[in-house]
Design an enzyme around this catalytic site. Structure first.
Site, PDB file in Angstrom:
ATOM      1  N   LYS A   1       5.335   2.787 -11.774  1.00 43.99           N
ATOM      2  CA  LYS A   1       5.566   3.924 -12.680  1.00 43.99           C
ATOM      3  C   LYS A   1       6.319   3.494 -13.933  1.00 43.99           C
ATOM      4  O   LYS A   1       5.911   3.807 -15.048  1.00 43.99           O
ATOM      5  CB  LYS A   1       6.378   5.007 -11.949  1.00 43.99           C
ATOM      6  CG  LYS A   1       6.903   6.088 -12.875  1.00 43.99           C
ATOM      7  CD  LYS A   1       7.703   7.137 -12.140  1.00 43.99           C
ATOM      8  CE  LYS A   1       9.146   6.796 -11.881  1.00 43.99           C
ATOM      9  NZ  LYS A   1      10.099   7.159 -12.947  1.00 43.99           N
ATOM     10  N   ASN A   2       7.439   2.778 -13.733  1.00 38.61           N
ATOM     11  CA  ASN A   2       8.314   2.510 -14.877  1.00 38.61           C
ATOM     12  C   ASN A   2       7.778   1.423 -15.801  1.00 38.61           C
ATOM     13  O   ASN A   2       8.326   1.226 -16.890  1.00 38.61           O
ATOM     14  CB  ASN A   2       9.733   2.187 -14.394  1.00 38.61           C
ATOM     15  CG  ASN A   2      10.415   3.446 -13.869  1.00 38.61           C
ATOM     16  OD1 ASN A   2       9.917   4.561 -14.083  1.00 38.61           O
ATOM     17  ND2 ASN A   2      11.527   3.278 -13.170  1.00 38.61           N
TER      18      ASN A   2
ATOM     19  N   CYS B   1      20.671  14.525 -17.000  1.00 37.87           N
ATOM     20  CA  CYS B   1      19.832  14.834 -15.843  1.00 37.87           C
ATOM     21  C   CYS B   1      20.672  14.658 -14.598  1.00 37.87           C
ATOM     22  O   CYS B   1      21.843  14.319 -14.682  1.00 37.87           O
ATOM     23  CB  CYS B   1      18.589  13.958 -15.811  1.00 37.87           C
ATOM     24  SG  CYS B   1      18.934  12.277 -15.392  1.00 37.87           S
TER      25      CYS B   1
ATOM     26  N   ARG C   1      23.245  10.061 -19.271  1.00 43.78           N
ATOM     27  CA  ARG C   1      22.154   9.255 -19.815  1.00 43.78           C
ATOM     28  C   ARG C   1      21.966   9.432 -21.333  1.00 43.78           C
ATOM     29  O   ARG C   1      20.931   9.919 -21.795  1.00 43.78           O
ATOM     30  CB  ARG C   1      20.849   9.538 -19.066  1.00 43.78           C
ATOM     31  CG  ARG C   1      20.969   9.190 -17.588  1.00 43.78           C
ATOM     32  CD  ARG C   1      19.700   9.424 -16.833  1.00 43.78           C
ATOM     33  NE  ARG C   1      18.720   8.370 -17.016  1.00 43.78           N
ATOM     34  CZ  ARG C   1      17.505   8.397 -16.461  1.00 43.78           C
ATOM     35  NH1 ARG C   1      17.139   9.412 -15.723  1.00 43.78           N
ATOM     36  NH2 ARG C   1      16.660   7.410 -16.652  1.00 43.78           N
TER      37      ARG C   1
ATOM     38  N   ASP D   1      17.603   2.170  -8.238  1.00 42.96           N
ATOM     39  CA  ASP D   1      16.494   3.014  -7.773  1.00 42.96           C
ATOM     40  C   ASP D   1      16.198   2.833  -6.278  1.00 42.96           C
ATOM     41  O   ASP D   1      15.325   3.526  -5.735  1.00 42.96           O
ATOM     42  CB  ASP D   1      15.217   2.724  -8.590  1.00 42.96           C
ATOM     43  CG  ASP D   1      15.305   3.256 -10.010  1.00 42.96           C
ATOM     44  OD1 ASP D   1      16.238   4.013 -10.304  1.00 42.96           O
ATOM     45  OD2 ASP D   1      14.440   2.900 -10.832  1.00 42.96           O
TER      46      ASP D   1
HETATM   47  C1  EPZ Z   1      15.308   3.120 -16.387  1.00 50.68           C
HETATM   48  O1  EPZ Z   1      16.030   4.223 -16.930  1.00 50.68           O
HETATM   49  C2  EPZ Z   1      14.436   3.678 -15.285  1.00 50.68           C
HETATM   50  N1  EPZ Z   1      13.534   4.677 -15.837  1.00 50.68           N
HETATM   51  C3  EPZ Z   1      15.304   4.287 -14.204  1.00 50.68           C
HETATM   52  O2  EPZ Z   1      14.451   4.742 -13.145  1.00 50.68           O
HETATM   53  C4  EPZ Z   1      16.249   3.217 -13.669  1.00 50.68           C
HETATM   54  O3  EPZ Z   1      17.121   3.800 -12.723  1.00 50.68           O
HETATM   55  C5  EPZ Z   1      17.074   2.617 -14.817  1.00 50.68           C
HETATM   56  O4  EPZ Z   1      16.169   2.124 -15.859  1.00 50.68           O
HETATM   57  C6  EPZ Z   1      17.958   1.471 -14.386  1.00 50.68           C
HETATM   58  O5  EPZ Z   1      17.191   0.459 -13.807  1.00 50.68           O
HETATM   59  C7  EPZ Z   1      12.406   4.298 -16.420  1.00 50.68           C
HETATM   60  O6  EPZ Z   1      12.104   3.114 -16.564  1.00 50.68           O
HETATM   61  C8  EPZ Z   1      11.492   5.379 -16.884  1.00 50.68           C
HETATM   62  P1  EPZ Z   1      19.127   2.448 -18.652  1.00 50.68           P
HETATM   63  P2  EPZ Z   1      16.814   4.072 -18.312  1.00 50.68           P
HETATM   64  O7  EPZ Z   1      18.949   2.719 -20.107  1.00 50.68           O
HETATM   65  O8  EPZ Z   1      16.050   3.158 -19.192  1.00 50.68           O
HETATM   66  C9  EPZ Z   1      23.517   3.962 -19.922  1.00 50.68           C
HETATM   67  C10 EPZ Z   1      13.551   6.287 -11.635  1.00 50.68           C
HETATM   68  O9  EPZ Z   1      14.010   6.852 -10.609  1.00 50.68           O
HETATM   69  N2  EPZ Z   1      22.983   4.083 -21.298  1.00 50.68           N
HETATM   70  O10 EPZ Z   1      19.002   1.051 -18.176  1.00 50.68           O
HETATM   71  O11 EPZ Z   1      17.103   5.439 -18.785  1.00 50.68           O
HETATM   72  C11 EPZ Z   1      22.872   4.991 -18.985  1.00 50.68           C
HETATM   73  O12 EPZ Z   1      23.490   6.255 -19.107  1.00 50.68           O
HETATM   74  C12 EPZ Z   1      14.398   6.154 -12.879  1.00 50.68           C
HETATM   75  O13 EPZ Z   1      12.398   5.834 -11.713  1.00 50.68           O
HETATM   76  C13 EPZ Z   1      23.823   4.463 -22.319  1.00 50.68           C
HETATM   77  O14 EPZ Z   1      25.031   4.687 -22.117  1.00 50.68           O
HETATM   78  O15 EPZ Z   1      18.140   3.383 -17.812  1.00 50.68           O
HETATM   79  C14 EPZ Z   1      23.046   4.338 -17.646  1.00 50.68           C
HETATM   80  O16 EPZ Z   1      24.349   4.598 -17.156  1.00 50.68           O
HETATM   81  C15 EPZ Z   1      15.714   6.862 -12.762  1.00 50.68           C
HETATM   82  N3  EPZ Z   1      23.306   4.585 -23.596  1.00 50.68           N
HETATM   83  C16 EPZ Z   1      22.912   2.847 -17.963  1.00 50.68           C
HETATM   84  O17 EPZ Z   1      23.134   2.716 -19.370  1.00 50.68           O
HETATM   85  C17 EPZ Z   1      21.993   4.320 -23.864  1.00 50.68           C
HETATM   86  O18 EPZ Z   1      21.575   4.442 -25.032  1.00 50.68           O
HETATM   87  C18 EPZ Z   1      21.528   2.256 -17.635  1.00 50.68           C
HETATM   88  O19 EPZ Z   1      20.525   3.053 -18.209  1.00 50.68           O
HETATM   89  C19 EPZ Z   1      21.141   3.927 -22.806  1.00 50.68           C
HETATM   90  C20 EPZ Z   1      21.659   3.815 -21.529  1.00 50.68           C
END
Ligand code: EPZ
Length: 425
Positions: free
Chosen positions: A22-23, A123, A128, A313
């Site tokens: 998916k991702n 969410c 996020r 995840d």
């Molecule tokens: C991706 O989300 C995945 N989603 C998530 O899967 C997964 O849990 C996550 O990566 C971590 O591996 C998709 O790929 C669609 P991040 P993403 O940016 O990209 C903080 C699932 O169940 N952050 O790596 O949104 C954020 O709040 C989903 O399939 C900021 O602070 O995750 C988090 O605490 C859920 N500012 C951390 O970084 C930003 O601009 C990691 O988030 C971006 C992120």
């Protein structure tokens, strides 16, 4: 509304085909905005989130057609053609359904010099924010304004290469900036970049499209912008989170299951912990074989982290395994600040779990008990299905739409290996 009914106690035996990730699929779909040539994505999973992304792209003027994917183990084929007439606004109604919608920002800015995308908002698993995405594009010369809940971005003279270090190795921000940088002027260096397999998969597709990218899978990705990209046919990688979920399910229920298409290198941290907990995991020439006999799993500690550490995840699913382990497990969630929403539901099934901040202490109990449960995100929901496999009696998992976002044909895949899992009205 559909529900999933699970009767615990069956051992699993047989094979489960692993779907496309998916991702990776969602980001590859967004990347088709980067070229005016037709793109074909194969091994696509049949999921609600993929349908949301297809709707979003159609709204932007992309032609999206899909075929196949109607049988267990068969991925769909998507033909996507962004052509030249692309709109650049992604409305709130679409983006609020799925945060990955924000990933169209990079491709739109890179190719059309402007984009207006609704802010995704928080969410269930945490606030996020998207500040890293915004700071990164500003460093590449874009002007970004926030108005009425939208990010309004423009780069009339195109994006410019830069060096940008992420405060945290964010998956989405790395991928968004990478898809912007491939058409930018000059060199972009992304430091502390995400190393996740899905990020690498996106990068490999971009390279096949003609992008110049090095360092995929390391924390420094270097991108030299090119004038234009070509359309290609690309097969989405297998879903490591789905594979990991069925591996943990086998450890919970007991039995022997071959995960066809699973890649050991993508879930090394999970495999190491499953082995410590007493489950056998072997590579086969088709994927992975997972085997646990009647012995109770041993408690092990888990810290989630960015790849190659244990993935957030899979945290909820591993907690379901630890809920009936022999001993006490400490599970620390370091990626999202609020990803223990499954805990109150596991407690309703008789688990013994205490949460303090980012740490869950799980004392294994001999047996969980079936109960009506529900969860607020997709990985939490599936952890309840897993817990139910080993629980006494019947569990009804409500809010199945969460599962449909990320697990293709869940009940069919479980039934194929002898679990009593069915969808009811
Ligand atoms: C991706 O989300 C995945 N989603 C998530 O899967 C997964 O849990 C996550 O990566 C971590 O591996 C998709 O790929 C669609 P991040 P993403 O940016 O990209 C903080 C699932 O169940 N952050 O790596 O949104 C954020 O709040 C989903 O399939 C900021 O602070 O995750 C988090 O605490 C859920 N500012 C951390 O970084 C930003 O601009 C990691 O988030 C971006 C992120």
């Amino acid at each position: 509304m559909d529900k999933i009914r699970v009767i615990g106690g069956s051992r699993l035996k047989g094979e489960i085909p692993i779907s496309g990730a998916k991702n990776a699929a969602l980001k590859l779909m967004a990347a088709t905005l980067l070229t005016d040539q037709p793109m074909t994505l194969t091994n696509m999973p049949n999921l609600a989130d993929v349908a949301f992304m297809a709707d979003l792209l159609r709204g932007l003027g992309v032609s999206v057609r899909s075929e196949g994917g109607n049988r267990l183990g068969e991925g769909a084929r998507y033909r996507l053609h962004a052509g030249t007439a692309v709109h650049t606004t992604a409305e709130y109604d679409v983006v609020r359904k799925m945060r990955a919608s924000f990933q169209v920002l990079g491709p739109l800015l890179a190719r059309h010099g402007k984009a207006k995308i609704s802010l995704p908002g928080g969410c269930a698993i945490g606030a996020r924010p998207v500040d890293f995405h915004i700071k990164g594009f500003e460093a590449m010369g874009a002007r970004i304004d926030l108005a009425d809940g939208y990010v309004i971005a423009s780069a009339p003279a195109g994006l410019k290469g830069t060096t940008f270090e992420f405060p945290f190795a964010s998956v989405g921000a790395t991928e968004n900036l990478m898809t912007g940088a491939v058409l930018a002027k000059g060199r972009t260096v992304l430091k502390n970049a995400a190393r996740e397999p899905e990020t690498q998969d996106l990068g490999h597709c971009l390279i096949e499209m003609g992008a110049k990218i090095s360092g995929l899978g390391t924390s420094e990705i270097v991108i030299d912008g090119v004038e234009a990209l070509n359309g290609v046919t690309y097969a989405v990688m297998p879903d490591r989170i789905e594979a990991g979920t069925y591996a943990i399910a086998t450890a919970i229920a007991g039995g022997e299951v071959e995960l066809v298409g699973a890649q050991a290198s993508a879930i090394g941290a999970l495999i190491a912990l499953l082995r410590q907990a007493g489950t056998e995991v072997q590579e086969t020439n088709r994927g992975l074989s997972v085997h646990r006999n009647g012995v109770c799993p041993t408690a092990v500690d888990v810290n989630t982290g960015v790849f190659p550490a244990f993935p957030t995840d899979l945290q909820a699913q591993f907690m379901a395994l630890m809920a009936t382990a022999d001993g006490t497990s400490h599970i620390r969630e370091t990626v999202f600040e609020n990803r223990f929403m499954h805990v109150p539901e596991l407690l309703r099934m008789g688990a013994d779990i205490k949460v303090e901040g980012d740490l869950a202490t799980v004392r294994g109990v001999p047996r969980l008990k079936g109960a009506p449960v529900m969860a607020t995100d997709l990985r939490a929901s599936v952890s309840l299905v897993l817990a139910a496999l080993a629980a006494e009696g019947e569990t009804i998992v409500n809010r199945v739409y969460h599962l449909d976002r990320g697990f293709e044909r869940l009940e069919e895949k479980f039934s194929a290996v002898g679990a009593q899992v069915e969808r009811i009205q």
